[in-house]
Design an enzyme around this catalytic site. Structure first.
Site, mmCIF file in Angstrom:
data_model
loop_
_atom_site.group_PDB
_atom_site.id
_atom_site.type_symbol
_atom_site.label_atom_id
_atom_site.label_comp_id
_atom_site.label_asym_id
_atom_site.label_seq_id
_atom_site.Cartn_x
_atom_site.Cartn_y
_atom_site.Cartn_z
ATOM 1 N N SER A 52 -33.582 24.750 -10.591
ATOM 2 C CA SER A 52 -32.610 24.733 -11.687
ATOM 3 C C SER A 52 -31.238 24.294 -11.192
ATOM 4 C CB SER A 52 -32.514 26.120 -12.336
ATOM 5 O OG SER A 52 -32.323 27.128 -11.352
ATOM 6 N N LYS A 120 -41.546 28.728 -3.618
ATOM 7 C CA LYS A 120 -42.126 28.953 -4.941
ATOM 8 C C LYS A 120 -42.680 27.642 -5.472
ATOM 9 C CE LYS A 120 -39.693 29.604 -8.812
ATOM 10 N NZ LYS A 120 -40.251 28.551 -9.730
ATOM 11 N N GLU A 122 -44.815 25.867 -9.010
ATOM 12 C CA GLU A 122 -45.298 26.033 -10.371
ATOM 13 C C GLU A 122 -46.816 25.856 -10.347
ATOM 14 O OE1 GLU A 122 -43.152 23.649 -13.174
ATOM 15 O OE2 GLU A 122 -41.212 24.488 -12.569
ATOM 16 N N GLU A 189 -42.811 32.870 -17.041
ATOM 17 C CA GLU A 189 -41.660 32.370 -17.819
ATOM 18 C C GLU A 189 -42.055 31.942 -19.224
ATOM 19 O OE1 GLU A 189 -38.022 29.066 -17.725
ATOM 20 O OE2 GLU A 189 -39.401 29.214 -16.031
#
Length: 275
Positions: A52, A120, A122, A189
Site C-alpha cells: 500500500s 506476506k 496474497e 480483507e
C-alpha cells in the site's frame, strides 16, 4: 570478542504471533518510514510494510506498480525505527506468483536486505505451493485472502468479497490451504463478517482482519487512514485522528507568519556574540 551487542528488547517472531491464536487480539498497523515505525512500535505486535506504500506514499493508483526495490527501501527504514514489533514485508505483484524458485529468490532477497522477520503474499490456488516451498526453506509467510489489492485489475476495482455462496466457498478453501501450507497467520480483507468468523474458526493460525470481523484474532489498518491523513477512507476504517486537518492548519499558520515577516523571530535567529 564479538562486537555485537544484544538488545534488551526482544523482537516478536512468527511463533509468537502464531501462539496468539484465540488469545489476546494481535495489534497490527502499516509502517513505511523509520519515524512512524518508532511511534507505532510500543503499541503494536506486528508492523506490516505493505505494498500500500505505492498508493499512500508514492501516489500510485493501485499497488500493481510497486517494485521489490521500493519494498526493500521501506522495509529497511521500518526495521531501523522499530525494536519490539515483528516486521513483515509485502512481496509485490509479480515477485512470487511464478515459479517457487523465483518466489524464494525474491523473498530471501527482501529478508536479507531489510532484516525483516517474514514476508506476506496474497494467496490463491496457484500460490499455495509457493507458500509451502518458502516455509520449508526457512521463510516465514503471512497469507492474505479475500479482497486482494494486487488483483484489482482483474476484479475491476476494490470490491468486498464473500457475499455469494461460490465466492465464500472459494475464499474459505484458500484460507484453509494457506494455513495448511505453513503460513503463520492470514490477513482476511474486505469479506462478509460471517465469512471472516468462519475462516477464523476453521483454521489453526491467527486471522488478521481488515474490513472483516471483530471476531478475527487481530486487526490491521493502514496507519495513514486511521490517523485521518486522507479526505476519503474506506468503510472499514475508523479514524482515530484528523492529522490532515491539523497539518493544514499548521502549514497555513506558517505561511501567514512568513508572509507577514513574523517568522523567523528572535527565538529562531542566530546572533553574533559580542567581542
Amino acid at each position: 570478542m564479538s562486537s555485537h551487542r544484544e538488545s534488551s528488547v526482544r523482537r516478536l517472531s512468527a511463533p509468537d504471533i502464531a501462539a496468539r491464536k484465540g488469545g489476546l487480539p494481535i495489534v497490527c498497523l502499516t509502517a513505511y518510514t523509520a519515524p512512524m515505525a518508532e511511534i507505532l512500535d510500543p503499541h503494536c505486535d506486528l508492523l506490516l510494510v505493505g505494498d500500500s506504500v505505492g498508493m499512500v506514499v508514492h501516489g500510485l493508483p493501485n499497488t500493481v506498480g510497486v517494485t521489490l526495490e521500493m519494498m526493500s527501501l521501506h522495509g529497511k527504514a521500518v526495521m531501523r525505527g522499530s525494536r519490539r514489533a515483528m516486521v513483515v514485508v509485502d512481496m509485490p505483484f509479480g515477485s512470487y506468483e511464478g515459479s517457487a524458485e523465483e518466489a524464494f529468490a525474491n523473498a530471501s532477497r527482501l529478508m536479507k536486505e531489510t532484516g525483516a522477520s517474514a514476508v506476506k503474499v496474497e494467496a490463491g490456488e496457484t500460490i499455495v505451493q509457493n507458500i509451502e516451498y518458502l516455509v520449508k526453506r526457512g521463510v516465514p509467510v503471512m497469507g492474505h485472502v479475500g479482497l486482494r489489492p494486487q488483483a484489482v485489475l482483474v476484479d475491476g476495482g476494490f470490491k468486498a468479497k464473500g457475499k455469494l455462496d461460490h465466492e465464500r466457498r472459494r475464499i474459505l478453501d484458500e484460507a484453509r490451504a494457506t494455513a495448511e501450507a505453513g503460513a503463520f497467520a492470514v490477513v482476511v480483507e474486505g469479506v462478509a463478517e460471517g465469512l471472516a468468523r468462519e475462516i477464523t474458526e476453521a483454521i489453526g493460525v491467527p486471522t488478521i482482519g481488515i474490513g472483516a470481523s471483530a471476531g478475527c484474532d487481530g486487526q490491521i489498518l493502514v496507519t495513514d487512514d486511521m490517523l485521518g491523513l486522507f479526505d476519503w477512507t474506506p468503510k472499514f476504517v475508523r479514524r482515530y485522528g484528523d492529522l490532515r486537518g491539523q497539518i493544514d492548519k499548521a502549514v497555513a499558520a506558517y505561511a501567514e507568519d512568513v508572509r507577514q515577516r513574523r517568522f523567523p523571530g528572535p527565538a529562531e535567529i542566530y546572533f553574533a556574540k559580542a567581542g
